[in-house]
Design a protein around this motif. Structure first.
Motif, PDB file in Angstrom:
ATOM      1  N   VAL A 159       0.835  -1.203   0.000  1.00  0.00           N
ATOM      2  CA  VAL A 159       0.000   0.000   0.000  1.00  0.00           C
ATOM      3  C   VAL A 159       0.867   1.248   0.000  1.00  0.00           C
ATOM      4  CG1 VAL A 159      -1.556   1.378   1.433  1.00  0.00           C
ATOM      5  CG2 VAL A 159      -2.049  -1.024   1.026  1.00  0.00           C
ATOM      6  N   VAL A 160       1.894   1.280   0.828  1.00  0.00           N
ATOM      7  CA  VAL A 160       2.759   2.464   0.909  1.00  0.00           C
ATOM      8  C   VAL A 160       3.470   2.708  -0.414  1.00  0.00           C
ATOM      9  CG1 VAL A 160       4.859   3.370   1.985  1.00  0.00           C
ATOM     10  CG2 VAL A 160       3.048   2.396   3.403  1.00  0.00           C
ATOM     11  N   VAL A 161       3.965   1.662  -1.052  1.00  0.00           N
ATOM     12  CA  VAL A 161       4.670   1.821  -2.326  1.00  0.00           C
ATOM     13  C   VAL A 161       3.735   2.380  -3.399  1.00  0.00           C
ATOM     14  CG1 VAL A 161       5.788   0.591  -4.219  1.00  0.00           C
ATOM     15  CG2 VAL A 161       6.396   0.049  -1.857  1.00  0.00           C
ATOM     16  N   VAL A 162       2.537   1.796  -3.523  1.00  0.00           N
ATOM     17  CA  VAL A 162       1.597   2.250  -4.551  1.00  0.00           C
ATOM     18  C   VAL A 162       1.140   3.675  -4.273  1.00  0.00           C
ATOM     19  CG1 VAL A 162      -0.640   1.829  -5.613  1.00  0.00           C
ATOM     20  CG2 VAL A 162       0.849  -0.095  -5.074  1.00  0.00           C
ATOM     21  N   VAL A 163       0.853   3.983  -3.015  1.00  0.00           N
ATOM     22  CA  VAL A 163       0.407   5.330  -2.655  1.00  0.00           C
ATOM     23  C   VAL A 163       1.490   6.359  -2.968  1.00  0.00           C
ATOM     24  CG1 VAL A 163      -0.108   6.826  -0.680  1.00  0.00           C
ATOM     25  CG2 VAL A 163      -1.308   4.656  -0.947  1.00  0.00           C
ATOM     26  N   CYS A 164       2.705   6.060  -2.594  1.00  0.00           N
ATOM     27  CA  CYS A 164       3.800   7.009  -2.867  1.00  0.00           C
ATOM     28  C   CYS A 164       3.956   7.252  -4.362  1.00  0.00           C
ATOM     29  CB  CYS A 164       5.108   6.491  -2.275  1.00  0.00           C
ATOM     30  SG  CYS A 164       5.224   6.658  -0.477  1.00  0.00           S
ATOM     31  N   LEU A 165       3.887   6.191  -5.164  1.00  0.00           N
ATOM     32  CA  LEU A 165       4.003   6.356  -6.617  1.00  0.00           C
ATOM     33  C   LEU A 165       2.878   7.230  -7.162  1.00  0.00           C
ATOM     34  CD1 LEU A 165       5.023   2.745  -7.749  1.00  0.00           C
ATOM     35  CD2 LEU A 165       6.463   4.800  -7.758  1.00  0.00           C
ATOM     36  N   SER A 166       1.661   7.025  -6.649  1.00  0.00           N
ATOM     37  CA  SER A 166       0.511   7.790  -7.135  1.00  0.00           C
ATOM     38  C   SER A 166       0.604   9.253  -6.743  1.00  0.00           C
ATOM     39  CB  SER A 166      -0.789   7.190  -6.581  1.00  0.00           C
ATOM     40  OG  SER A 166      -0.939   5.847  -6.977  1.00  0.00           O
ATOM     41  N   VAL A 167       1.001   9.505  -5.495  1.00  0.00           N
ATOM     42  CA  VAL A 167       1.009  10.878  -4.989  1.00  0.00           C
ATOM     43  C   VAL A 167       2.140  11.695  -5.599  1.00  0.00           C
ATOM     44  CG1 VAL A 167       1.279  12.317  -2.930  1.00  0.00           C
ATOM     45  CG2 VAL A 167      -0.156  10.258  -2.849  1.00  0.00           C
TER      46      VAL A 167
END
Length: 486
Positions: A159-167
């Motif tokens: 979740v943290v990896v995907v969120v960081c990439l999106s943001v």
């Protein structure tokens, strides 16, 4: 459920999130794009995005789990989560948009002309955001462990990896697209399996409620809620919604105050429709998954119910739906929180630049990841309700009194926020140390007394320091309450 189903669902949701985020990069160029999407998000689109980020692990998994555990007493959770937006509509949405601020600390500084108020507000916003992200990561850990058999930490890290990439790719404009998509994904992920389940039960002549037996208090795995507990919970959810940073920041993205009000009305409708489905899952769970009615297992009701009713390929496909929806819930809420925190952190520590926003987003995601990896999964809806109680006791008084009372001073605002933080935070920590069985209810459910106490301290100190009233208070309040057309 086959682990392959879990892998496919999680990968598809993650890929779609990243791809939509990359699309947002193409049209995110300015600082305004990254912070508030240049204030151009229309009501329907913004309402879908708010629904996407607001409907967290507590909503997607936790509500059904609480209904499984507590029966009708748990219905206060979806009612409170939805009704909080009525409070937003009445007291906050339009004035907050008219303030012209990027973040809650921006509003606090502009309203009270005080750097000290800004610093205290920033610290509280960051604390609230981190506290809210941790349950999302716990929910992701639970989902990945159940659906794939992988270690729990994989879910939190993913979740943290995907969120960081999106943001970091597109900021608020990018996340708006992601969250709007994820609201409709979550709604579909809950609605389709429930429709299949109800059709099958209707065809077989079975009663979804076992002839009404599922509503029996004898099935409750937890003690019945007292009147005090119910009132305190409702106060926490109603007033806590007014202080959630990831919700409030979305109103800054509307073109004007009237659009913010229309957005809130649409959100009320979207949430009302959504919460019908976790409620149905909880009711069905009391019939078909009663063995999950224990602390720590009840949150898996939504994930496991379809495979308990359908065998083979049909069960796998329906399980894939709910798995995808659950992962979308963690991603959308976490991304909204990270965006709101990045706005605050970058303004205070990285000079409000686009590169600073990106670094702030990474920091804002990694710190709660550390807390999530070091703590055990809690009952999701219950743990989130404590965050609502904290925001209701800290940020809510600042916003409500800042918008509607000209007598608010910087000293009063700081005193009220610190009093609410100490009283509510101290109660939650003490209740946790004593344990659920030993702690009195007034410690476990503190909002009933901490929220009035925070308001009272704010008003009392403001009256005692009336000489510190900002010189520009009349101009600021006129801006907050005057329609743009005027």
């Amino acid at each position: 459920m086959s682990p392959v189903v879990g892998y496919v669902s999680l990968v598809l949701v993650a890929l779609s999130t990243v791809l939509i985020g990359i699309y947002g990069l193409r049209i995110s160029r300015t600082t305004g794009d990254f912070y508030v999407a240049s204030r151009t998000v229309r009501p329907w689109w913004n309402a879908s995005a708010i629904g996407g980020e607001y409907l967290s692990a507590a909503s997607f998994l936790g509500v059904a789990g609480l209904i499984l555990l507590s029966g009708v007493d748990a219905l206060w959770f979806p009612i409170g989560y939805t009704a909080g937006y009525l409070m937003l509509l009445l007291f906050v949405a339009a004035p907050l948009r008219r303030s012209g601020a990027y973040t809650i600390p921006d509003f606090a500084e502009a309203r009270l002309d005080s750097q000290a108020v800004r610093r205290v507000t920033s610290l509280l916003v960051i604390a609230v955001g981190w506290l809210y992200i941790v349950p999302q990561l716990h929910g992701a850990a639970l989902t990945v462990r159940i659906t794939t058999g992988l270690p729990s930490w994989v879910g939190s890290v993913a979740v943290v990896v995907v969120v960081c990439l999106s943001v970091i790719t597109g900021g608020m404009r990018s996340i708006t697209f992601v969250q709007a998509f994820q609201y409709w994904l979550k709604l579909t992920a809950l609605a389709v399996p429930v429709a299949f389940v109800l059709i099958k039960l209707a065809g077989s002549g079975e009663s979804p409620t076992d002839g009404g037996a599922v509503f029996s208090a004898d099935l409750n795995a937890t003690a019945g809620a007292s009147l005090y507990q119910s009132i305190s919970l409702v106060i926490a959810l109603l007033f806590g919604t007014l202080g959630l940073p990831h919700v409030l920041v979305r109103f800054y993205t509307n073109p004007d105050g009237s659009s913010a009000r229309r957005t809130t009305l649409i959100v009320l409708g979207l949430l009302s429709v959504f919460y019908l489905f976790p409620t149905v899952y909880g009711i069905l769970g009391r019939t078909y998954t009663p063995e999950l009615a224990v602390e720590g297992a009840a949150d898996a009701t939504v994930l496991l119910l379809p495979s308990r009713i359908f065998d083979g390929v049909t069960g796998d496909i329906l399980s894939a739906f709910v798995t995808a929806g659950a992962f979308a819930a963690f991603l959308s809420t976490s991304s909204g929180l990270v965006v709101s925190l990045a706005g605050v952190v970058s303004q205070d520590f990285f000079r409000a630049s686009v590169p600073g926003f990106r670094w702030a987003a990474v920091v804002s995601a990694l710190i709660p990841l550390g807390f999530a990896l070091l703590t055990d999964t809690l009952a999701l809806a219950g743990s989130v309700s404590m965050v609502f109680a904290f925001t209701a006791s800290t940020i809510c008084p600042l916003l409500v009194l800042g918008i509607w009372w000209r007598g608010l001073t910087d000293a009063g605002a700081i005193a009220g926020m610190l009093a609410g933080a100490c009283l509510c935070g101290g109660s939650i920590l003490l209740a946790s140390a004593l344990g659920t069985g030993s702690a009195p209810q007034w410690l476990q459910w503190p909002a009933l007394w901490t929220v009035p106490a925070a308001f009272a301290v704010t008003i009392a100190v403001s009256r005692a320091t009336a000489r510190r009233l900002p010189k520009n208070v009349a101009r600021v309040l006129a801006r907050l309450h005057t329609p743009e057309a005027a």
